[in-house]
Design a protein around this motif. Structure first.
Motif, PDB file in Angstrom:
ATOM      1  N   UNK B 219       0.835  -1.205   0.000  1.00  0.00           N
ATOM      2  CA  UNK B 219       0.000   0.000   0.000  1.00  0.00           C
ATOM      3  C   UNK B 219       0.871   1.256   0.000  1.00  0.00           C
ATOM      4  N   UNK B 223       0.554   3.751  -3.066  1.00  0.00           N
ATOM      5  CA  UNK B 223      -0.400   4.835  -2.865  1.00  0.00           C
ATOM      6  C   UNK B 223       0.058   5.939  -1.925  1.00  0.00           C
ATOM      7  N   UNK B 224       1.109   5.700  -1.158  1.00  0.00           N
ATOM      8  CA  UNK B 224       1.448   6.701  -0.143  1.00  0.00           C
ATOM      9  C   UNK B 224       2.611   7.580  -0.579  1.00  0.00           C
ATOM     10  N   UNK B 225       2.563   8.809  -0.137  1.00  0.00           N
ATOM     11  CA  UNK B 225       3.591   9.780  -0.497  1.00  0.00           C
ATOM     12  C   UNK B 225       4.979   9.324  -0.068  1.00  0.00           C
ATOM     13  N   UNK B 226       5.064   8.674   1.100  1.00  0.00           N
ATOM     14  CA  UNK B 226       6.374   8.233   1.570  1.00  0.00           C
ATOM     15  C   UNK B 226       6.983   7.210   0.608  1.00  0.00           C
ATOM     16  N   UNK B 228       6.359   6.921  -2.494  1.00  0.00           N
ATOM     17  CA  UNK B 228       6.731   7.643  -3.715  1.00  0.00           C
ATOM     18  C   UNK B 228       8.076   8.337  -3.533  1.00  0.00           C
ATOM     19  N   UNK B 229       8.244   9.004  -2.393  1.00  0.00           N
ATOM     20  CA  UNK B 229       9.506   9.695  -2.132  1.00  0.00           C
ATOM     21  C   UNK B 229      10.678   8.731  -2.115  1.00  0.00           C
ATOM     22  N   UNK B 231      10.910   5.860  -3.738  1.00  0.00           N
ATOM     23  CA  UNK B 231      11.217   5.445  -5.116  1.00  0.00           C
ATOM     24  C   UNK B 231      11.923   6.569  -5.864  1.00  0.00           C
ATOM     25  N   UNK B 232      11.430   7.779  -5.661  1.00  0.00           N
ATOM     26  CA  UNK B 232      11.994   8.936  -6.363  1.00  0.00           C
ATOM     27  C   UNK B 232      13.454   9.152  -5.972  1.00  0.00           C
ATOM     28  N   UNK B 241      15.302  15.902  -4.368  1.00  0.00           N
ATOM     29  CA  UNK B 241      15.543  17.145  -3.633  1.00  0.00           C
ATOM     30  C   UNK B 241      14.678  18.257  -4.203  1.00  0.00           C
ATOM     31  N   UNK B 243      11.829  17.897  -5.546  1.00  0.00           N
ATOM     32  CA  UNK B 243      10.450  17.671  -5.117  1.00  0.00           C
ATOM     33  C   UNK B 243      10.273  17.970  -3.637  1.00  0.00           C
ATOM     34  N   UNK B 244      11.380  18.215  -2.930  1.00  0.00           N
ATOM     35  CA  UNK B 244      11.277  18.578  -1.529  1.00  0.00           C
ATOM     36  C   UNK B 244      11.550  17.441  -0.564  1.00  0.00           C
TER      37      UNK B 244
END
Lengths: 507, 361
Positions: B219, B223-226, B228-229, B231-232, B241, B243-244
């Motif tokens: 999940x 779906x979660x911002x964490x 995503x961060x 993976x990014x 960086x 993206x913050x």
């Protein structure tokens, strides 16, 4: 004899999915300055790489003074008398000029002898350069001189120069042209790659124009107008962006006395940078590459904090805030490097849309992502900015440079920023896309946003900006209205010729 | 001439196909290895991969499979966060051991109090904290002194191994153990034991936690911002960086997740299948979990499958070593080959192979 110096006949090179050069033929005569003109992606680089032995042609051949010429590697090309100055320098910052030059030689002479030869060549050709200086301390123009002198030491018959003026101030361009003319007078031929039409008209005897990998024409540039050359290069005429008269509002972005130490030893520290931008205004910031442009945008985006001074958005100091808070407040940025900085190469366009738009477009709820919204926004960007791609789920790296740039700029523009700061918005983008991007920036300003355009392309800055300032070694010059600004003034604002005199040209 | 040609984007198909292919290649190479050792290759492969699930004694092996897979999956899920972000915690084995020591320490401190409602949860917290703190050491050193987390976390494994040996003969030695090394057996201490919840299924709390971790991770990544961060940051640090994402914070959080889960796996192991703090407690789950994480494509569902597969090689390897006299090292070589063939086959995800005649220049 009657043979030209270099005859290129039927050169063809295909890469997967694209034919970079398609049956290109032309001659470069002895003591001729020959321009290779074309948009980004027209195949100029591939062509010179074949001449320089970096790439093997699929078909076709070359002759050098009548003899077959098929260099398997750059060393063979150099031995045959072909030298090249690349757009991106291959120099070691921590070594001095003479050491750098010695590294590129087959049998380097002793340091002292080499230094003497460097001095001799630099004085002969009017390229002032101290062989003992550390390269990391040199300006971009001086670094280019190192590369040129490295080539001249080999006594080349043909000197290839790839976009040499993109890193120079107007005064430095003039010095370079004098050098090139002197070389020509001594019988050296020059293949000059550029898309700057005025330069080519001033310098070159002949021009070969490439479009989409094919040769369009070979002509005498002095006999053509810049407009005619542009039409040949682009293939169709395109709209130049229209600067509409705009009402300027109150000051939106105010940067006051911003100083920040360089991240690396050879980076540029920002020193007391101050400027204001009003709503509806476009501020153009020029300057030779490496004078603090990258550092300035990192300091404005919030990727680097910890400097002194203020970054005020509508009176609120955001100087210590990170990128997310700044975006939320309305300060958006688009950095120069598309792949790997503005966008993640292996992520889809949806994911890349989320990258900067998550806060302003409400794509996050309790930490969870709304992929539907992200996809919708990506679609909106693709549509509004005519991004050529099969769909939102394609990886960013599958897009061409121009298309990705449209996506990156569009992503920020459509978020409705208060302030948009862009660095090199049209670098490596074809003329039509560049015009579209500039128009979008102007439209955004007309809608009441404050825009800062950082660019090394002076023509672009003159086209879009209301006021102009230049970065020089991390300092910002006085900011002046663009109307009535002369090329000389701009050059001086950019740091002139970096205190180098043209005194030795005749020596 | 064979040429490799970069794909415009990573192939979806091959991303999922390479692990399967890697298993097949490993079986073939393993068979060759076994043949060279004078063992019947097909029989060895069958003993390792088939018999534990479908053979005569499967009723005995199947529960074992879950018990071995649970710590592997739990640790690998934790590692996948760091690995996706480009943070290389190689020392999960050490965090696993420290988690076991801390969890067992709590249990032994309360012995013989009968208050499972208090003791067992406390042990879990202690296990997580132990692993987390052990992982925090390389994390903080990386953030503040730019040390290499690979080296520091790996070195701490050896420290942990020495510690558990010292504890087993020192502080935690069983006072009623006739002077033998090793702590009290927690399996015989009802308030602390992590026994099978349903008899003969192999399902203990660790198995349940592992399944739960797989779902939560799935999940988070999707779906979660964490997620995503994470993976990014792994794919493109500068874009992250931009993206913050704060890289230092990410290092600390990811190391805490992997350390915490490894410590938790250690706790479940020491309170369950293993039972006591002993010099021989380390089972290399922490290292094998690295193979599990990569074989599972750092994808939670993939890790679940890979964990089961690797557990199978452990159990099948045991069976093969007793029934066919295969040396235990051969199984480790086998597991290593699996990672090796996966990494080499990975080329196919990003490149396609083109067969082309050499051109006449």
């Amino acid at each position: 004899m009657g043979d030209p110096l270099l005859r290129i006949s039927g050169l063809t090179k295909a890469y997967p999915g694209v034919v970079a050069n398609d049956d290109v033929s032309f001659d470069i005569g002895e003591a001729e300055v020959h321009a290779l003109l074309g948009e980004n992606g027209a195949g100029k680089s591939t062509l010179v790489k074949m001449i320089y032995g970096l790439v093997k042609p699929d078909k076709g051949g070359m002759t050098l003074r009548g003899a077959p010429f098929t260099p398997p590697e750059p060393r063979a090309a150099r031995a045959a008398g072909v030298a090249m100055v690349f757009q991106h320098f291959s120099l070691f910052d921590a070594l001095n000029v003479a050491e750098n030059i010695a590294l590129g030689m087959e049998n380097p002479p002793k340091q002292r002898d080499l230094a003497a030869r460097i001095r001799e060549v630099s004085e002969t050709y009017g390229l002032p350069l101290d062989p003992m200086k550390i390269v990391g301390d040199l300006s971009a123009g001086e670094r280019q001189r190192v590369e040129i002198i490295r080539c001249l030491l080999q006594d080349p018959k043909l000197l290839i120069m790839d976009e040499p003026t993109s890193v120079l101030t107007p005064q430095e361009v003039e010095i370079l042209f004098q050098t090139l003319r002197k070389l020509k007078a001594e019988g050296t031929s020059i293949l000059y790659i550029s898309h700057k039409l005025e330069e080519i008209r001033a310098l070159c005897d002949t021009a070969t124009i490439l479009r989409l990998g094919k040769k369009v024409d070979t002509c005498t540039p002095a006999e053509k107008t810049a407009r005619e050359l542009a039409t040949m290069m682009v293939g169709a005429s395109f709209e130049t962006p229209a600067k509409a008269a705009r009402e300027l509002g109150p000051v939106v972005l105010e940067v006051a006395d911003l100083s920040m130490k360089a991240p690396t030893e050879f980076g540029t520290s920002l020193k007391n940078v101050s400027f204001q931008v009003k709503a509806g205004e476009v501020l153009g910031l020029g300057g030779v590459a490496g004078n603090g442009q990258d550092e300035l945008i990192l300091a404005l985006s919030g990727e680097r904090t910890g400097g002194t001074g203020k970054v005020m958005l509508k009176g609120r100091d955001l100087g210590q805030e990170g990128p997310v808070a700044r975006r939320a407040a309305g300060l958006l940025t688009a950095p120069e490097e598309r792949l790997g900085h503005a966008a993640a190469p292996d992520m889809s366009l949806t994911e890349n849309a989320f990258l900067t738009a998550k806060t302003r477009k409400g794509m996050v709820k309790n930490g969870f992502l709304d992929w539907g919204k992200a996809r919708g926004f990506a679609e909106e960007v693709i549509k509004a900015f005519d991004v050529r791609t099969p769909g939102t789920e394609n990886a960013a790296r599958s897009l061409s440079g121009g298309n990705l740039q449209k996506f990156v700029i569009g992503r920020e523009v459509l978020q409705g920023p208060e302030v948009l700061v862009v660095n090199q918005p049209t670098w490596g983008v074809d003329a039509a896309a560049a015009a579209a991007i500039r128009q979008a920036l102007l439209d955004l300003a007309a809608g009441g946003a404050a825009i800062v355009v950082i660019s090394q392309d002076l023509d672009e800055l003159m086209e879009v900006s209301d006021r102009f300032g230049a970065l020089n070694e991390g300092r910002l010059s006085e900011i002046r209205p663009v109307d009535g600004l002369t090329v000389e003034q701009i050059g001086l604002m950019m740091g002139g010729a970096h205190d180098m005199e043209v005194a030795h040209v005749d020596g | 001439m064979i040429r490799l040609e970069k794909r415009p984007q990573p192939s979806q198909l091959w991303t999922y196909l390479t692990p399967v292919l890697a298993v097949v290649v490993t079986m073939v190479l393993g068979g060759v290895l076994f043949a060279f050792m004078g063992k019947a290759p097909l029989e060895a492969i069958r003993t390792i991969f088939w018999d534990p699930i479908f053979g005569e004694f499967a009723f005995y092996y199947r529960p074992e499979l879950l018990k071995k897979a649970a710590p592997l999956i739990l640790i690998a899920i934790g590692l996948s966060f760091g690995f996706r972000a480009g943070i290389w915690n190689i020392g999960a084995e050490g965090q696993y051991i420290i988690g076991a020591i801390c969890g067992a320490g709590v249990a032994l401190a309360f012995y013989p109090t009968e208050a499972r409602w208090l003791i067992f949860p406390l042990m879990i917290v202690a296990g997580i904290l132990g692993g987390l703190i052990w992982a925090l050491i390389p994390a903080l050193l990386k953030v503040y002194f730019r040390t290499n987390e690979i080296l520091v976390s790996l070195m701490l494994v050896y420290v942990a191994e020495v510690l558990i040996k010292a504890f087993s003969v020192g502080l935690m030695r069983n006072p009623e153990g006739m002077g033998f090394p090793g702590s009290r057996n927690l399996r015989q201490y009802p308030a602390a034991a992590n026994l099978e919840l349903i008899a003969n299924t192999g399902i203990h709390w660790g198995v349940i936690t592992a399944v739960f971790a797989v779902i939560v991770a799935q999940v988070f990544f999707a779906r979660h911002q964490f997620g995503f961060n994470v993976r990014l940051a792994g794919q493109s640090p500068r874009a992250a960086t931009f993206a913050g994402v704060d890289p230092s914070r990410l290092v600390i959080i990811c190391m805490c997740i992997s350390g915490g889960l490894a410590g938790l796996a250690g706790l479940y192991e020491v309170a369950g299948p293993s039972g006591q703090i002993l010099g021989s407690f380390p089972a290399y789950y922490g290292f094998t979990a690295i193979i599990v994480a990569f074989l599972g494509r750092l994808n939670p569902i993939g890790i679940l499958l890979a964990g089961l597969l690797l557990a199978l090689t452990y159990i099948g390897g045991d069976a093969a070593s007793s029934s066919m006299n295969l040396p235990a090292a051969a199984i480790q070589v086998f597991q290593g080959m699996l990672l090796f063939s996966l990494l080499s086959l990975d080329v196919l995800t990003n490149y396609r192979i083109r067969l082309k005649k050499a051109q006449v220049a």
